[in-house]
Write a protein that holds these residues in place. Structure first.
Motif, PDB file in Angstrom:
ATOM      1  N   THR A  10      14.375   1.901 -37.899  1.00 21.58           N
ATOM      2  CA  THR A  10      13.067   2.436 -37.518  1.00 21.58           C
ATOM      3  C   THR A  10      12.207   1.269 -37.014  1.00 21.58           C
ATOM      4  N   ALA A  11      11.217   1.584 -36.206  1.00 24.52           N
ATOM      5  CA  ALA A  11      10.285   0.564 -35.714  1.00 24.52           C
ATOM      6  C   ALA A  11       8.880   1.110 -35.898  1.00 24.52           C
ATOM      7  N   PRO A  12       8.057   0.414 -36.705  1.00 24.84           N
ATOM      8  CA  PRO A  12       6.711   0.938 -37.006  1.00 24.84           C
ATOM      9  C   PRO A  12       5.725   0.630 -35.887  1.00 24.84           C
ATOM     10  N   ARG A  13       6.079   1.077 -34.681  1.00 19.92           N
ATOM     11  CA  ARG A  13       5.283   0.723 -33.484  1.00 19.92           C
ATOM     12  C   ARG A  13       5.830   1.502 -32.293  1.00 19.92           C
ATOM     13  N   VAL A  14       5.146   1.352 -31.164  1.00 22.56           N
ATOM     14  CA  VAL A  14       5.688   1.863 -29.904  1.00 22.56           C
ATOM     15  C   VAL A  14       7.032   1.181 -29.666  1.00 22.56           C
TER      16      VAL A  14
END
Lengths: 361, 361
Positions: free
Chosen positions: A254-258
């Protein structure tokens, strides 16, 4: 009436994701403050660029602080959280500081993930690989992995990887997933609503995204995005990458950003992932995310310029980085097409024009 | 490889059209120099803003010069043409310096226009109106008309307009067209190709665009756009406004630049009218113009802020002008919908939220 006028968005990190956040946010009455180096893409178009050591000043002067990359200055992230300005909040970043934390969080919250175990050092990692995974799997450094760095795919000849034995750091040992394809979804959550963009098919090489395209409809991914952002009480845009095998999905990361796989939304969704992120963190209503037309995106890696004839096929986003390096994302190309076949044909054409002699990775 | 890197675009005029040109052009490796006032929207995001008196310096430092408004400094336009940098060229601007020139050009080149005559002064204009138009028609000042200024619609009671008699300037006297609706098309021509965007239905009040929507398919408009840009050897984006009556089209006016009725292309076409203009004047290939989804646009007129709830329905483009004035275009709202009905419903909603107490014009 709106209270947005001259609302100040602080962005930690000066890379292309911040650059596109500003490009997309300029239509709204927002100001953008960037923590980065003057030659960074986002700094070049920011209202103000702050050097790293001035993070406190930058955060104090911003109304809300977000980040375009989770591995930025820990002091800045912590300070922004402390000042109650960080969105998404620190809990999401903390999961990314060590890979095993994210994995354990996902498993503990019943999300589908590949089977994994955590090792305290290289010796233990190799032992786990041998005993529990029959010497077939992926050993990933728990810290500092990004764009495929620090990941070892051990399919055969595990002897070659004995050097890991001497590495004294935490690892995640994971089953090797012989996926049918990779895919991802971009989702956004605000205080009052959740919206998902249409997932995409992704093609990665050596841990780096080369191109993606869609639409790819997958309701399970939407549900996972909804539950995950809720479990984290997440505010903002998030990217979730999956392995898909026989129609089952497993979260890879997962990536906590665009996210790179959401660049297509600049041209094939009404509201882009960038505008959506800004809407979420400034408590505006979220926009319509339905895809407008079948889409594709190709990364421009390691090039100091782009061939003009690509414009015949697509739109070029050139990040304006000061130096090209191997594997470095210098820009990307967005396309739309009448169906998936058309889109794939255009991607093939772009790949041929862009990487005449193959991609050096 | 491209030769675009740091190519310098000079823009005469600092208004919202230049602002959107820059917003859209930032994704390409271009630099933007603007001739305008520091508080102008385009100046605020330009790489360099030049005061009017420094037009020579600005033009000398630019690789190509364009304009976002045709009624800018004549000296600057002339100098840019002289230096062989102006695109579109001066011939298109000259037609707009005096209304009768455009009218005569169009008639001489066999384009469909309302019947008109040219008068040297107010007295002659009123005489022509009486003798040739049965006191029913439109008297337009030949110079300086924009957004409905200097235009007199005489439907009855021509006595009221006797003040025109004392005006000592050129006029165009035109038949009054009781149109079914107004429409427009945005077209772009480069050295090697021509492309048209999908026409739109326009709703004007007191000579100012309130909203437009589409798609509206009309092949005749496309043909007119193609012939007109060819006859002028035009390079760049052009807007052409029409009256439509019983499926026949008559050209009302042309604009040798990006146009308010083409703002929808920012969100409902792959390439916008702004990017297309930049592609044309820098000799890049033109992009795909097919509409992605039924679309609409509402102008935000005379407001110093916008109601946040509009974001639930559309995307706001807020120009950041320093002061709101009656009739002044402060921003616009783009929407998309599943069909024309859906789009019209959304426009109605926006109009209700935005102009709760009616529009002051």
């Amino acid at each position: 009436m709106s209270s947005l006028q001259n609302y100040k968005i602080g962005i930690l990190g000066g890379g292309q994701l911040g650059w596109m956040m500003i490009l997309e946010g300029r239509k709204l009455p927002l100001k953008f403050y960037v923590l980065g180096n003057p030659e960074d893409p986002a700094c070049q178009i920011a209202d103000k660029c702050y050097p790293l050591e001035n993070y406190k000043e930058m955060i104090d002067e911003s109304d809300v602080v977000t980040f375009e990359f989770e591995h930025v200055s820990e002091e800045a992230l912590n300070y922004a959280e402390e000042k109650n300005k960080l969105l998404p909040r620190l809990n999401s970043v903390e999961l990314k500081r060590e890979r095993y934390k994210e994995k354990e969080f996902l498993r503990d919250h019943n999300f589908p993930v590949p089977r994994f175990e955590v090792a305290d050092n290289g010796e233990e990692a190799l032992r786990i690989l041998k005993n529990d995974f029959n010497n077939l799997g992926v050993i990933k450094q728990s810290k500092g992995g990004y764009d495929g760095k620090g990941q070892y795919f051990i399919k055969e000849d595990s002897e070659k990887y004995q050097f890991i034995k001497n590495m004294n750091c935490k690892f995640v040992v994971e089953e090797f997933i012989d996926f049918d394809f990779e895919a991802s979804i971009i989702v956004t959550r605000s205080k009052k609503e959740f919206k998902a963009f249409t997932p995409s098919f992704n093609y990665n090489e050596k841990g780096i995204l080369i191109y993606n395209y869609g639409p790819y409809f997958n309701e399970e991914m939407v549900k996972i995005g909804e539950k995950l952002t809720k479990d984290l009480d997440y505010i903002g845009t998030m990217g979730i990458e999956f392995f898909v095998k026989e129609n089952k999905v497993l979260i890879n990361e997962t990536a906590p950003r665009v996210h790179n796989t959401g660049h297509y939304t600049l041209d094939a969704s009404f509201v882009s992932q960038f505008e959506q992120h800004l809407r979420a963190i400034t408590d505006m209503d979220l926009g319509d995310t339905t895809f407008l037309k079948p889409f594709g995106m190709v990364n421009i890696l390691g090039k100091s310029d782009f061939p003009k004839e690509i414009l015949r096929i697509g739109k070029v986003y050139w990040y304006g980085k000061n130096q090209a390096k191997k594997r470095r994302k210098m820009g990307h190309i967005n396309i739309v097409g009448k169906d998936l076949e058309d889109v794939k044909g255009k991607i093939d054409n772009i790949m041929k024009i862009l990487y005449t002699e193959g991609i050096e990775l």
